[in-house]
Scaffold this active site. Structure first.
Site, PDB file in Angstrom:
ATOM      1  N   ASP A 142      -0.418  -5.745   9.238  1.00 56.97           N
ATOM      2  CA  ASP A 142      -1.409  -4.742   8.873  1.00 56.97           C
ATOM      3  C   ASP A 142      -2.687  -5.512   8.534  1.00 56.97           C
ATOM      4  O   ASP A 142      -2.720  -6.289   7.574  1.00 56.97           O
ATOM      5  CB  ASP A 142      -0.929  -3.916   7.670  1.00 56.97           C
ATOM      6  CG  ASP A 142      -1.917  -2.797   7.337  1.00 56.97           C
ATOM      7  OD1 ASP A 142      -3.056  -2.815   7.856  1.00 56.97           O
ATOM      8  OD2 ASP A 142      -1.554  -1.898   6.560  1.00 56.97           O
TER       9      ASP A 142
ATOM     10  N   TRP B 104       0.871  -1.183   0.000  1.00 57.82           N
ATOM     11  CA  TRP B 104       0.000   0.000   0.000  1.00 57.82           C
ATOM     12  C   TRP B 104       0.911   1.237   0.000  1.00 57.82           C
ATOM     13  O   TRP B 104       1.775   1.352   0.879  1.00 57.82           O
ATOM     14  CB  TRP B 104      -0.862  -0.051   1.265  1.00 57.82           C
ATOM     15  CG  TRP B 104      -1.885   1.013   1.403  1.00 57.82           C
ATOM     16  CD1 TRP B 104      -2.734   1.468   0.434  1.00 57.82           C
ATOM     17  CD2 TRP B 104      -2.198   1.744   2.598  1.00 57.82           C
ATOM     18  NE1 TRP B 104      -3.554   2.436   0.961  1.00 57.82           N
ATOM     19  CE2 TRP B 104      -3.243   2.633   2.279  1.00 57.82           C
ATOM     20  CE3 TRP B 104      -1.701   1.740   3.899  1.00 57.82           C
ATOM     21  CZ2 TRP B 104      -3.804   3.495   3.204  1.00 57.82           C
ATOM     22  CZ3 TRP B 104      -2.255   2.593   4.830  1.00 57.82           C
ATOM     23  CH2 TRP B 104      -3.295   3.460   4.484  1.00 57.82           C
TER      24      TRP B 104
ATOM     25  N   LYS C 232     -13.201  -0.614   6.679  1.00 55.19           N
ATOM     26  CA  LYS C 232     -13.867  -1.382   5.613  1.00 55.19           C
ATOM     27  C   LYS C 232     -14.921  -2.314   6.192  1.00 55.19           C
ATOM     28  O   LYS C 232     -16.051  -2.331   5.722  1.00 55.19           O
ATOM     29  CB  LYS C 232     -12.848  -2.206   4.813  1.00 55.19           C
ATOM     30  CG  LYS C 232     -11.536  -1.517   4.545  1.00 55.19           C
ATOM     31  CD  LYS C 232     -11.613  -0.481   3.454  1.00 55.19           C
ATOM     32  CE  LYS C 232     -10.475   0.492   3.614  1.00 55.19           C
ATOM     33  NZ  LYS C 232      -9.745   0.887   2.483  1.00 55.19           N
TER      34      LYS C 232
HETATM   35  N1  PLP Z   1      -3.684  -0.645   5.492  1.00 51.62           N
HETATM   36  C1  PLP Z   1      -4.058  -0.952   4.244  1.00 51.62           C
HETATM   37  C2  PLP Z   1      -3.343  -2.029   3.520  1.00 51.62           C
HETATM   38  C3  PLP Z   1      -5.117  -0.257   3.645  1.00 51.62           C
HETATM   39  O1  PLP Z   1      -5.475  -0.582   2.405  1.00 51.62           O
HETATM   40  C4  PLP Z   1      -5.775   0.760   4.372  1.00 51.62           C
HETATM   41  C5  PLP Z   1      -6.844   1.526   3.745  1.00 51.62           C
HETATM   42  O2  PLP Z   1      -7.007   1.621   2.557  1.00 51.62           O
HETATM   43  C6  PLP Z   1      -5.334   1.024   5.677  1.00 51.62           C
HETATM   44  C7  PLP Z   1      -4.292   0.299   6.200  1.00 51.62           C
HETATM   45  C8  PLP Z   1      -5.899   2.088   6.584  1.00 51.62           C
HETATM   46  O3  PLP Z   1      -7.192   2.403   6.493  1.00 51.62           O
HETATM   47  P1  PLP Z   1      -7.875   3.479   7.428  1.00 51.62           P
HETATM   48  O4  PLP Z   1      -6.853   4.429   7.920  1.00 51.62           O
HETATM   49  O5  PLP Z   1      -8.870   4.143   6.535  1.00 51.62           O
HETATM   50  O6  PLP Z   1      -8.515   2.721   8.543  1.00 51.62           O
END
Ligand code: PLP
Length: 398
Positions: free
Chosen positions: A212, A132, A247
């Site tokens: 993660d 990511w 999500k």
């Molecule tokens: N880690 C990954 C791999 C993600 O795809 C995302 C969101 O797209 C996140 C962490 C963190 O998401 P959020 O900060 O919206 O909870």
């Protein structure tokens, strides 16, 4: 004096730029496969019913808007630990696991990044290549030294031998970030056997694993998706996990997540958590309350929990159906085998294997918007128009 005269402009997020181009496209048959939010059959990202109901109850029962503590809502922490580690997890029984509420999974990643930079200096954090993109920028901002292990080959297919080979050469004591499930951006997850091999290397090299966990429930099921996390937690004295409720609870903008730590013993847990609270104090002081209160209420209430589990299952099944549906739609074009990996991948994203050139043609000729790496948000697909998309893919790959 113009103080800002020396401030340079940074380019915007390329995925958001893609969204702008999509919005400006007048073609009614356009398709957005770029941005990483779940979409239903109508192309919407609605509030889950379990969340709506919990919010209603909260509005009636909430007594104060005073600060919550640095680790957040204790009920949220207790419930989330069980959701992630599993009820009866030995780490929970031994009171070696703790939860710190954070603003989303991103907040948890930044908190752990700052913690590692402060408390374990001089060690590198190893990320999958690709990962990511925010992992790269966020850990750079936290001033952590980052290295990479391969995850896919030149044809963008999962390459476990290359991954294992690099992991087995990581300097002893370094840290390794692993996507617990639904790898973003590729959609390729490790098999259970692969995970056991990774665990052997992590143990042998004395690496510190950081999971993660942003898509619990989007792969094979809430417990199934936690399988690797639990394998490591049951086998190792120390594990870090960042969890996101964006999500699976549809709480994106409420910024709800957590940093979970499993420590060698209760004393060490208190030490580490004291650092989390201290580091968080300089980042956001105390976490936002609303989303975590919603999650705590849903998880603690059997009726709301059941409704939520059904809603997560419906999302997971829609994604799985779209994956298989696209491969089936490609079959009449003789492309089922070439794209079979799309049905095997998990979570919202897919490395389709389309090249940047093919992606640009799809955008230009068919108003289909995906990222140039060939990553598609499968949840953005329209079940009614898979045939149309398959024909477009057949044309650009011919
Ligand atoms: N880690 C990954 C791999 C993600 O795809 C995302 C969101 O797209 C996140 C962490 C963190 O998401 P959020 O900060 O919206 O909870």
């Amino acid at each position: 004096m113009k103080h800002f005269a020396t401030v340079t402009r940074v380019p915007g997020d390329p995925i958001l730029g893609l969204l702008d181009a999509y919005r400006a496209d007048p073609n009614p048959a356009k398709l957005d496969l770029g941005v990483g939010v779940y979409k239903d059959a109508l192309g919407l990202t609605p509030i889950p019913r379990a969340v709506k109901q919990a919010e209603q109850r909260l509005i009636d029962s909430e007594q104060t808007k005073s600060y919550i503590g640095g680790h957040g809502d204790p009920l949220f922490g207790e419930q989330l630990l069980q959701l992630v580690l599993g009820e009866g997890s030995p780490a929970l029984v031994d009171k070696r696991a703790g939860c710190t509420q954070t603003p989303g999974g991103t907040g948890a990643l930044r908190l752990v990044g700052d913690f590692l930079a402060k408390c374990l200096p001089g060690r590198s954090l190893w990320l999958s290549d690709p990962t990511w993109p925010i992992h790269e920028t966020l850990f750079a901002a936290a001033r952590l030294k980052v290295e990479h292990y391969p995850y896919v080959d030149a044809a963008n297919r999962l390459d476990v031998p290359a991954m294992l080979e690099t992991l087995s050469r990581i300097p002893r004591g370094d840290m390794v970030l692993l996507h617990a499930c639904c790898h973003n951006p590729t959609g390729y997850d490790l098999s259970r056997d692969d995970w056991r091999q990774v665990l052997d290397i992590v143990r042998e090299r004395e690496l510190l694993p950081l999971f993660d966990f942003a898509y619990q429930g989007f792969g094979d099921g809430l417990d199934e998706d936690a399988w690797a996390v639990r394998l490591f937690v049951d086998a190792l004295p120390e594990v870090l996990i960042t969890s996101s409720c964006s999500k699976n609870f549809g709480l994106y903008r409420e910024r709800t997540g957590a940093l979970i730590v499993v420590a060698a013993d209760g004393e060490s847990l208190i030490d580490v958590r004291s650092q989390f609270a201290s580091v968080a104090r300089n980042l956001w002081s105390t976490p936002p309350s609303h989303g975590a209160a919603v999650v705590a209420m849903i998880l603690a209430n059997p009726e709301l929990r059941q409704l939520w589990q059904q809603e997560v299952a419906a999302k997971r099944e829609r994604i799985a159906g779209l994956r298989q549906g696209l491969v089936d739609a490609l079959a009449p074009h003789g492309l089922a085998e070439r794209f079979a990996h799309i049905a095997q991948q998990r979570g919202m994203f897919s490395y389709t294997g389309l090249t940047a050139e093919q992606v640009l043609r799809l955008r230009r000729e068919d108003s289909v918007y995906l990222v140039e790496s060939g990553r598609a948000n499968i949840a953005g697909l329209d079940a009614e128009r898979l045939g149309q998309l398959a024909a477009a893919i057949a044309r650009v790959t011919a």
